[in-house]
Design an enzyme around this catalytic site. Sequence first.
Site, PDB file in Angstrom:
ATOM      1  N   ASP A  38     -20.387 -42.501 -49.025  1.00  0.00           N
ATOM      2  CA  ASP A  38     -20.020 -42.185 -50.401  1.00  0.00           C
ATOM      3  C   ASP A  38     -20.909 -43.041 -51.297  1.00  0.00           C
ATOM      4  O   ASP A  38     -21.661 -43.890 -50.843  1.00  0.00           O
ATOM      5  CB  ASP A  38     -18.522 -42.407 -50.656  1.00  0.00           C
TER       6      ASP A  38
HETATM    7  C1  BGC Z   1     -17.338 -39.315 -55.011  1.00  0.00           C
HETATM    8  C2  BGC Z   1     -17.843 -38.226 -54.092  1.00  0.00           C
HETATM    9  C3  BGC Z   1     -19.040 -37.543 -54.715  1.00  0.00           C
HETATM   10  C4  BGC Z   1     -20.109 -38.577 -55.031  1.00  0.00           C
HETATM   11  C5  BGC Z   1     -21.362 -37.981 -55.647  1.00  0.00           C
HETATM   12  C6  BGC Z   1     -18.461 -40.253 -55.425  1.00  0.00           C
HETATM   13  O1  BGC Z   1     -17.987 -41.164 -56.375  1.00  0.00           O
HETATM   14  O2  BGC Z   1     -16.321 -40.049 -54.367  1.00  0.00           O
HETATM   15  O3  BGC Z   1     -16.821 -37.297 -53.863  1.00  0.00           O
HETATM   16  O4  BGC Z   1     -19.543 -36.564 -53.858  1.00  0.00           O
HETATM   17  O5  BGC Z   1     -19.547 -39.518 -55.940  1.00  0.00           O
HETATM   18  O6  BGC Z   1     -21.129 -37.464 -56.887  1.00  0.00           O
END
Ligand code: BGC
Length: 705
Positions: free
Chosen positions: A268
Amino acid sequence: MSRNRLCRLVLVAVMPWLGACASGDRRGSLPGDAGADGAPSIDERVEELLRRMTLDEKLAQLGGTGIDGMWRAPGVPRLGIPGFAMSDGPRGLWATQVASANPQKATAFPVGMARGATWDEDLERRVGDAIGEEARAWGANVLLAPVVNVLRHPAWGRAQETYGEDPTHLGKMASAFVRGAERHVISDAKHFAANDIEDTRFSVSVNTDERTLREVFLEPFRMTVEAGVSSVMSAYNRVNGTYCSENTHLLGDVLKDEWGFRGFVVSDWVLAVRSTAPSLNAGLDLEMPTANFFTPANLGAALDAGETTLAAVDDAVRRLVRAKLELEVRLDPAVPSLDVVGGPAHAALAREVAQKSIVLLKNEGNVLPLVASQLASIAVVGTYAGLARLGDNGSSSVTPAHASTPLDGIRSHAGAAIVQHIDADVLTAQDVTAVSAASVAIVVVGLGPNDEGENLPNLSGGDRDTLSLSPAHEALIQQVSAANPRTVVVMEAGSALTTEAWRGGVPAIVMAWYPGQEGGDAIADVLFGDVNPSGRLPLTFPVDASQLPAFDHTSAEVTYGYLHGYRHVERQGLTPAFPFGFGLGYTTFALANLVLSSTSLAPTETLRAVVDVTNSGARAGDHVVQLYVGVAGSAVERPVHDLKAFARVHLEAGETKSVSLDVPARSLAIYDVGQGAFRVESLRYTAFVGSSVADLPVQQDFDVR
Ligand code: BGC
């Protein structure tokens, strides 16, 4: 023939799998064609590319390079290996950042929780296909969806992004999305694992026993792996004390070794990676959005210090390259035109999904459906009626070209009836007079991006402290229902709401979720009976939060027990406001003649349950038939009822159909902590079939030998 394709064929002819083909389009290209006679297999091509890559090229593969229209990670242009272009996400293509470069907008679908309420796997496959197609048309090759986190508590800020509280239902819906999306892109099952508290997501340790982890929180991910998902995103949080990105047990033992996952693990964003060698060794393959710990310098130093090995680097690179080659091979060579992005076909799909997701919770005296010709006037009340509620402002947000509001939808369905919008959440005496004079009052209330959602810097959202509507919205409902006995409450939100304070005073309640860009029209389609309401709750709506396990969104550590949602409510002998699986319609259905394919099953076999469903009412409509299993005498605590299969079926008035529901005996297994393996207990089980977990009129016993 495209330049890339021609180039590939020439290469295959003269120099199998070797050589570079400079990328002429946004996808890049790869040498060789898998499966052709005499051509190398994908694995052989990957190994050859690995042999040809320098160490620097390999190390550079393991970290992103930030945002440039989309999130990027490098390829190796010299070898024709494309980079990654990644886009969110769960309710449509995240086009906000790229909108300035290209003003075309994307289709905003109903949120995941709404789609969970459709209980329609094939429809969800079509949604995955549509979002995947839009992502590919934009030039993305990775779609950061679906969310596969079990909703442990409805106060979770990102509840709207997932499909519900039940592992089997969630796993089936997410797998359907994956099957659709993977036709166009690499899809990404996120956030692995037990990521279901928002405010403390960057650090909280979710502590739980191995059985709960396996059966409840990991099972939906396992199902998406079985469905062919090509990437998995490791979550921010810790599980049993270890950050998910350096959790060898989750990434290595379970995901890669036990489940045989051959795709790649991406972190993540930003705070998910805390180390270099421990993360790489645990099984993290790619750090996003930029290399911070996985820089070539850090990785090189870790290799020199003997903290990690070239084999670990190669394994990560192998997975990244293989996913690209596999995508290239399964893609239709014709890149979809940008016209599909936000185009009419996807708008029609968004409307169909919204129609099928809306749950009719209450309809006393058949206030609904409204018959426009019988109404002189309609009072539409509340500021929310004039807003298109699409969901939160986090990474799943989508910017559509247009979005219909409930007011738009009601206006377009009202015929000659006069529609008056009272655009306020507190009524004046004059408003009250107008409401009481109307033939029917429709109040639109709910939540918005300030109340729930992803918790990002400069964004509101986060977890909820209460499951109720705001005091202002509760007071508004009370004011309106006191003035007009024919009051319909339409709620928009991403999760459960409590309704005790006002439910008794209103005859009709509709749960519309965040219904997407066509949501206003879909709400009106249901209110006016153009479609029969057929959504069913994918989560329990409790009387109040005391009926659920505690939701702690402030502590550094939380401990999860085995039961949550309906499983907890049933075990405690509680009656929720609206049970899991519940939803009314404008017609009625009857179930009879449950026949099981066998009453004595081997653990490797699949039980087929066939049941007759009759539309016993006067209108056509869809019904969702649900099969739960119960068991007595287990060595461990089991749910009273455990959802194992479901099917949506369309029936004309008076029609009867036989519906088949399959239950692999394997899905009845418990995780035996002592043996470190799943095992199906040899016991007598009961299959219960019905219309919600609290309405299971037919049942049959069967044994597993
Ligand atoms: C979120 C993800 C997301 C990523 C990219 C993160 O903060 O938890 O779900 O895909 O950001 O935007």
